[in-house]
Design a protein around this motif. Sequence first.
Motif, PDB file in Angstrom:
ATOM      1  N   ALA A 171     -16.347  14.999   9.866  1.00  0.00           N
ATOM      2  CA  ALA A 171     -16.669  15.888   8.744  1.00  0.00           C
ATOM      3  C   ALA A 171     -16.393  17.354   9.068  1.00  0.00           C
ATOM      4  O   ALA A 171     -15.850  18.092   8.235  1.00  0.00           O
ATOM      5  N   THR A 172     -16.744  17.788  10.274  1.00  0.00           N
ATOM      6  CA  THR A 172     -16.632  19.217  10.605  1.00  0.00           C
ATOM      7  C   THR A 172     -15.214  19.770  10.453  1.00  0.00           C
ATOM      8  O   THR A 172     -15.047  20.862   9.913  1.00  0.00           O
ATOM      9  N   PRO A 173     -14.156  19.066  10.881  1.00  0.00           N
ATOM     10  CA  PRO A 173     -12.808  19.632  10.686  1.00  0.00           C
ATOM     11  C   PRO A 173     -12.420  19.803   9.215  1.00  0.00           C
ATOM     12  O   PRO A 173     -11.521  20.582   8.908  1.00  0.00           O
ATOM     13  N   LEU A 174     -13.078  19.073   8.322  1.00  0.00           N
ATOM     14  CA  LEU A 174     -12.766  19.168   6.889  1.00  0.00           C
ATOM     15  C   LEU A 174     -13.604  20.233   6.185  1.00  0.00           C
ATOM     16  O   LEU A 174     -13.319  20.602   5.048  1.00  0.00           O
ATOM     17  N   HIS A 175     -14.619  20.717   6.858  1.00  0.00           N
ATOM     18  CA  HIS A 175     -15.618  21.599   6.261  1.00  0.00           C
ATOM     19  C   HIS A 175     -15.022  22.957   5.892  1.00  0.00           C
ATOM     20  O   HIS A 175     -14.330  23.585   6.692  1.00  0.00           O
ATOM     21  N   HIS A 176     -15.315  23.431   4.674  1.00  0.00           N
ATOM     22  CA  HIS A 176     -15.001  24.824   4.332  1.00  0.00           C
ATOM     23  C   HIS A 176     -15.966  25.712   5.104  1.00  0.00           C
ATOM     24  O   HIS A 176     -17.151  25.381   5.232  1.00  0.00           O
ATOM     25  N   LEU A 223     -14.278  13.832   0.835  1.00  0.00           N
ATOM     26  CA  LEU A 223     -14.281  13.122   2.119  1.00  0.00           C
ATOM     27  C   LEU A 223     -15.565  13.408   2.903  1.00  0.00           C
ATOM     28  O   LEU A 223     -16.125  12.517   3.542  1.00  0.00           O
ATOM     29  N   ILE A 224     -16.047  14.660   2.839  1.00  0.00           N
ATOM     30  CA  ILE A 224     -17.309  14.998   3.519  1.00  0.00           C
ATOM     31  C   ILE A 224     -18.463  14.240   2.875  1.00  0.00           C
ATOM     32  O   ILE A 224     -19.340  13.708   3.565  1.00  0.00           O
ATOM     33  N   PHE A 225     -18.448  14.168   1.541  1.00  0.00           N
ATOM     34  CA  PHE A 225     -19.463  13.384   0.835  1.00  0.00           C
ATOM     35  C   PHE A 225     -19.426  11.923   1.295  1.00  0.00           C
ATOM     36  O   PHE A 225     -20.464  11.329   1.594  1.00  0.00           O
ATOM     37  N   TYR A 226     -18.230  11.366   1.392  1.00  0.00           N
ATOM     38  CA  TYR A 226     -18.076   9.956   1.758  1.00  0.00           C
ATOM     39  C   TYR A 226     -18.507   9.707   3.205  1.00  0.00           C
ATOM     40  O   TYR A 226     -19.188   8.725   3.514  1.00  0.00           O
ATOM     41  N   ILE A 227     -18.136  10.631   4.107  1.00  0.00           N
ATOM     42  CA  ILE A 227     -18.459  10.483   5.534  1.00  0.00           C
ATOM     43  C   ILE A 227     -19.964  10.599   5.775  1.00  0.00           C
ATOM     44  O   ILE A 227     -20.539   9.845   6.560  1.00  0.00           O
ATOM     45  N   THR A 228     -20.609  11.565   5.111  1.00  0.00           N
ATOM     46  CA  THR A 228     -22.018  11.857   5.410  1.00  0.00           C
ATOM     47  C   THR A 228     -22.990  10.987   4.622  1.00  0.00           C
ATOM     48  O   THR A 228     -24.184  10.982   4.926  1.00  0.00           O
ATOM     49  N   CYS A 231      -5.029  14.995  -6.560  1.00  0.00           N
ATOM     50  CA  CYS A 231      -5.284  14.687  -5.146  1.00  0.00           C
ATOM     51  C   CYS A 231      -4.499  13.460  -4.682  1.00  0.00           C
ATOM     52  O   CYS A 231      -4.331  12.494  -5.432  1.00  0.00           O
ATOM     53  N   ASP A 232      -4.053  13.512  -3.439  1.00  0.00           N
ATOM     54  CA  ASP A 232      -3.460  12.349  -2.768  1.00  0.00           C
ATOM     55  C   ASP A 232      -4.611  11.566  -2.128  1.00  0.00           C
ATOM     56  O   ASP A 232      -5.336  12.094  -1.282  1.00  0.00           O
ATOM     57  N   LEU A 233      -4.790  10.299  -2.518  1.00  0.00           N
ATOM     58  CA  LEU A 233      -5.938   9.519  -2.063  1.00  0.00           C
ATOM     59  C   LEU A 233      -5.730   8.818  -0.725  1.00  0.00           C
ATOM     60  O   LEU A 233      -6.646   8.160  -0.235  1.00  0.00           O
ATOM     61  N   SER A 234      -4.550   8.961  -0.127  1.00  0.00           N
ATOM     62  CA  SER A 234      -4.293   8.228   1.119  1.00  0.00           C
ATOM     63  C   SER A 234      -5.272   8.575   2.253  1.00  0.00           C
ATOM     64  O   SER A 234      -5.642   7.689   3.020  1.00  0.00           O
ATOM     65  N   PRO A 235      -5.738   9.838   2.390  1.00  0.00           N
ATOM     66  CA  PRO A 235      -6.731  10.092   3.455  1.00  0.00           C
ATOM     67  C   PRO A 235      -8.008   9.278   3.270  1.00  0.00           C
ATOM     68  O   PRO A 235      -8.628   8.871   4.249  1.00  0.00           O
ATOM     69  N   LEU A 236      -8.399   9.024   2.019  1.00  0.00           N
ATOM     70  CA  LEU A 236      -9.614   8.252   1.757  1.00  0.00           C
ATOM     71  C   LEU A 236      -9.493   6.838   2.308  1.00  0.00           C
ATOM     72  O   LEU A 236     -10.452   6.286   2.852  1.00  0.00           O
ATOM     73  N   ASN A 237      -8.306   6.240   2.173  1.00  0.00           N
ATOM     74  CA  ASN A 237      -8.101   4.877   2.691  1.00  0.00           C
ATOM     75  C   ASN A 237      -8.375   4.809   4.189  1.00  0.00           C
ATOM     76  O   ASN A 237      -9.006   3.882   4.685  1.00  0.00           O
TER      77      ASN A 237
END
Length: 610
Positions: free
Chosen positions: A227-232, A417-422, A444-450
Amino acid sequence: VVALKRMLNFNAPPLKNTAAEPVWKVLIYDRFGQDIISPLLSVKELRDMGITLHLLLHSDRDPIPDVPAVYFVMPTEENIDRICQDLRNQLYESYYLNFISAISRSKLEDIASAALAANAVSLVTKVFDQYLNFITLEDDMFILCHQNKELISYHAINRADLQDTDMEAIMDTIVDSLFCFFKLDKKLRENLRDARNSLFTGDSMAAGQFSFQRPLFVLADRNVDMATPLHHTWTYQALIHDVLDFHLNRVMMEEGAGAEPSPAGARPKKKSRKTYDLTAADKFWQKHKGSPFPEVAESVQEELDTYRAQEDEVKRLKSIMGLEGEDEGAISMLSDNTAKLTSAMSSLPELLEKKRLIDLHTNVATAVLDHIKSRKLDVYFEYEEKLMSKSTLDKSLLDIISDPDAGTSEDKMRLFLIFYITAQLAPSESDLEQYKKALTDAGCDLSPLNYIKQWKAFTKMAATPANYGNSGVKPMGLFSRVMNTGSQFVMEGVKNLVLKQHVSLYETDDYRYFDPKMLRGSESSIPRNKNPFQEAIVFVVGGGNYIEYQNLVDYTKSKQGKKVIYGCSELFNAAQFIKQVRQLTCYLLPVHLLPFTCPPATFYLSTCYF
């Protein structure tokens, strides 16, 4: 810095007498050497050490037969061949060969053979292994490499087609760099112990400043915390890295060539690229790089006001004395009444340097502010902090994703992604479909979610996902005032979010713990807390970021006498991390990661316990 200066002085301690004329020489480096030197030594500092030219090894270089050459390169096959070619062509008066990592016996013999064949054995004056295969960005931060970083990237370590031999090569590369880091640290410590011949003599280092207890080395895997690398983020340095082009302490920005519009039919004016170095010599940067952005904006304005007051004082004094247009020589010949003016004039170079730094931070901070306001980054930062700290949310996630004025498609994907991870419980299939539709509609490109779905499934098999704890910020209302008339930083509508200290309550007893002094390197059963330490090195395999670095800096400030260094295999921002995740296919993480992720659950780098 000390190691580099020693190398540039032909591997002898630098001269204490700065008035002495240096020996003039050329510096030959490869891209790896260039990346190691550039964040640490400016062109002026190189010139002060006698470097008249600094050239890339594989560029076209003319012979300079009466000047010694200092080489600083990796011991690769290609580089060795080029050094041998330089010996055959007799380009320089003498050769000081410095290898970033240790050179092998066989490659050393290749150089010896070439020198023998070229009748240049006497010209090869010194050959050194420097053990400098890492890049120092701060006093307490290092990365392994900038060139070829894709070879040890998060993507490289986690790709589906990774072979055992590939993984061995990646680990060898990382271990080689870490060995260099610890080897250099050991050499400097040994030198500190020698009071008769210390590199640091006279450098205002108090006795006992360095502890000689064994440091703690914390090795973590990026998969522990996704999560941290994605965090604003909300601190100055981390924001610059997130929204601007920031590499090796250098910011590159596009600036308009002129404010006036081009005449009808004419080509639009080309935007110029401006480069700014953010260095340790910049006191404003050193003081504010870890500060929340609104505080930085206010401080830049205060610096500008102080500068204008000093500038106005010089003009006022000259005006009172009728000296407008007079040169400094005429001014200095006047009576004692002009002492105040003379003092003001003598500080002019310092004033000009101050103005340069103010302009630098005005331009950089303005560019950052443009991103904050146009993308509503304060809203993203606050919402993500609440997600990660399990605080009450004041608006729905769907509302932010669906808001066309709130951020880019990448911002929305990072938030989701942060919502999904946490999330303790994954959203239901129907809710997930609703989120997916909103994300797709937002471009959005959803491939990262997969990939993240598969990653989360893997962490569940190993242990529970990382618990992010109560680490939020306290919103302090709107920072709605204009700071000063003519201010560059109109923060109207941007939230003044004040960072709070992250508090850790995690136990570390179940970490795998190794003591190098134990026979056969076996795992120690001694509890960690029975081994005191003053220094720690935290290293993240798979990539790191300025958010984690700043959290460790803030943590260390609260721990008297402790020193923590942060390192990572590569430094990436959220966009670069998402790009790597996007490239990974949908699969369960390979079993070979288990040694790094046992157990992955409790280690959250932003709140790690020492």
